[in-house]
Design a protein around this motif. Sequence first.
Motif, short mmCIF file in Angstrom:
data_model
loop_
_atom_site.label_atom_id
_atom_site.label_comp_id
_atom_site.label_asym_id
_atom_site.label_seq_id
_atom_site.Cartn_x
_atom_site.Cartn_y
_atom_site.Cartn_z
N ALA A 100 -25.09 -15.25 -54.58
CA ALA A 100 -25.30 -15.95 -53.32
C ALA A 100 -25.81 -15.01 -52.23
CB ALA A 100 -24.01 -16.63 -52.88
N GLU A 101 -26.81 -14.25 -52.53
CA GLU A 101 -27.35 -13.29 -51.56
C GLU A 101 -28.82 -13.57 -51.32
OE1 GLU A 101 -25.91 -10.70 -49.94
OE2 GLU A 101 -23.95 -10.97 -50.85
N PRO A 102 -29.31 -13.29 -50.11
CA PRO A 102 -30.75 -13.29 -49.90
C PRO A 102 -31.33 -11.96 -50.39
CG PRO A 102 -29.64 -12.88 -47.83
CD PRO A 102 -28.56 -13.12 -48.87
N PHE A 103 -32.55 -11.98 -50.86
CA PHE A 103 -33.18 -10.77 -51.39
C PHE A 103 -34.57 -10.60 -50.77
CE2 PHE A 103 -30.47 -12.49 -54.74
CZ PHE A 103 -29.64 -11.41 -54.97
N VAL A 104 -35.02 -9.36 -50.76
CA VAL A 104 -36.38 -9.02 -50.38
C VAL A 104 -36.96 -8.24 -51.54
CG1 VAL A 104 -37.86 -7.78 -48.74
CG2 VAL A 104 -35.79 -8.92 -47.93
N LEU A 105 -38.20 -8.55 -51.92
CA LEU A 105 -38.88 -7.84 -53.00
C LEU A 105 -40.15 -7.22 -52.46
CD1 LEU A 105 -37.44 -10.52 -54.30
CD2 LEU A 105 -38.55 -9.71 -56.36
N ARG A 106 -40.41 -5.99 -52.88
CA ARG A 106 -41.66 -5.32 -52.51
C ARG A 106 -41.87 -4.13 -53.44
NH1 ARG A 106 -41.24 -0.51 -49.98
NH2 ARG A 106 -39.43 0.01 -48.75
N ARG A 107 -43.07 -3.62 -53.44
CA ARG A 107 -43.38 -2.42 -54.22
C ARG A 107 -42.82 -1.20 -53.47
NH1 ARG A 107 -45.77 -4.12 -58.54
NH2 ARG A 107 -47.11 -5.93 -58.39
N PRO A 108 -42.45 -0.13 -54.18
CA PRO A 108 -41.88 1.05 -53.51
C PRO A 108 -42.79 1.65 -52.44
CG PRO A 108 -41.49 1.20 -55.86
CD PRO A 108 -42.40 0.00 -55.63
N GLU A 109 -44.10 1.55 -52.63
CA GLU A 109 -45.02 2.14 -51.65
C GLU A 109 -45.21 1.24 -50.43
OE1 GLU A 109 -47.40 -0.22 -54.61
OE2 GLU A 109 -45.85 1.29 -54.79
N GLY A 110 -44.58 0.10 -50.40
CA GLY A 110 -44.67 -0.81 -49.26
C GLY A 110 -45.67 -1.92 -49.50
N TRP A 139 -58.48 -2.96 -62.89
CA TRP A 139 -57.35 -3.72 -63.41
C TRP A 139 -56.10 -3.09 -62.80
CZ3 TRP A 139 -57.27 -8.11 -66.10
CH2 TRP A 139 -56.04 -8.54 -66.61
N PRO A 140 -55.21 -3.90 -62.24
CA PRO A 140 -54.03 -3.30 -61.61
C PRO A 140 -53.10 -2.68 -62.65
CG PRO A 140 -53.84 -5.69 -61.63
CD PRO A 140 -55.20 -5.36 -62.16
N GLU A 141 -52.70 -1.45 -62.39
CA GLU A 141 -51.74 -0.80 -63.28
C GLU A 141 -50.37 -1.44 -63.06
OE1 GLU A 141 -51.93 1.64 -65.65
OE2 GLU A 141 -54.08 1.33 -65.43
N PRO A 142 -49.61 -1.66 -64.13
CA PRO A 142 -48.24 -2.16 -63.95
C PRO A 142 -47.48 -1.23 -63.01
CG PRO A 142 -48.83 -2.19 -66.26
CD PRO A 142 -49.93 -1.45 -65.54
N ALA A 143 -46.71 -1.82 -62.12
CA ALA A 143 -45.99 -1.02 -61.13
C ALA A 143 -44.58 -1.57 -60.93
CB ALA A 143 -46.75 -1.02 -59.81
N ALA A 144 -43.70 -0.69 -60.47
CA ALA A 144 -42.32 -1.08 -60.21
C ALA A 144 -42.24 -1.97 -58.97
CB ALA A 144 -41.48 0.17 -60.00
N VAL A 145 -41.15 -2.70 -58.88
CA VAL A 145 -40.87 -3.54 -57.71
C VAL A 145 -39.42 -3.29 -57.31
CG1 VAL A 145 -40.58 -5.93 -56.90
CG2 VAL A 145 -42.54 -5.33 -58.34
#
Length: 162
Positions: free
Chosen positions: A101-111, A148-154
């Motif tokens: 039951a939490e709100p979350f924010v998702l983004r790439r490490p580089e912003g 082609w975008p390289e797979p990246a962490a989130v």
Amino acid sequence: MFRDGDLTLRPLVPLAEWEGELVAPPEGAAEVWLVPAWVEEEFYRLNNLRFQIERVFEGVWGVRVDEDRLARAAEEARALVRGSYVVAERAEAFTAALPPAEPFVLRRPEGGREEEAEGPLEALWALKRLWAARWSLDEVIARGPNGWPEPAAVLVYTPKKP
């Protein structure tokens, strides 16, 4: 490299347990998790997205670029990503790893672009929106014809409560 039979890999790792490249937690984050880049790679591979997206862009880049056709191809690529499935085991492990039951924010490490979610399932949908955003017209133009975008962490995090 990821192997299909290895279902022990976690699609969401608490940042404190992450053993890969160092990633700084976002300012204002209470709890932070990382979605490793292999999760995006697996998603593209198991949905055969590289083949499908390459077909969408066939003939778009040439001596002259038809901007309308390029915009349609970018939108179709985003729709392919949004309409594809995350493997059930990964989706279940992802949502089970987050507080319910939490709100979350998702983004790439580089912003860059951020996505907000009201719960674990919405966070999974937000993850797919981040992946799809890599096919926006601006990003496609920035990468160019063979980009082609390289797979990246989130990063997935809960904001600190005031």
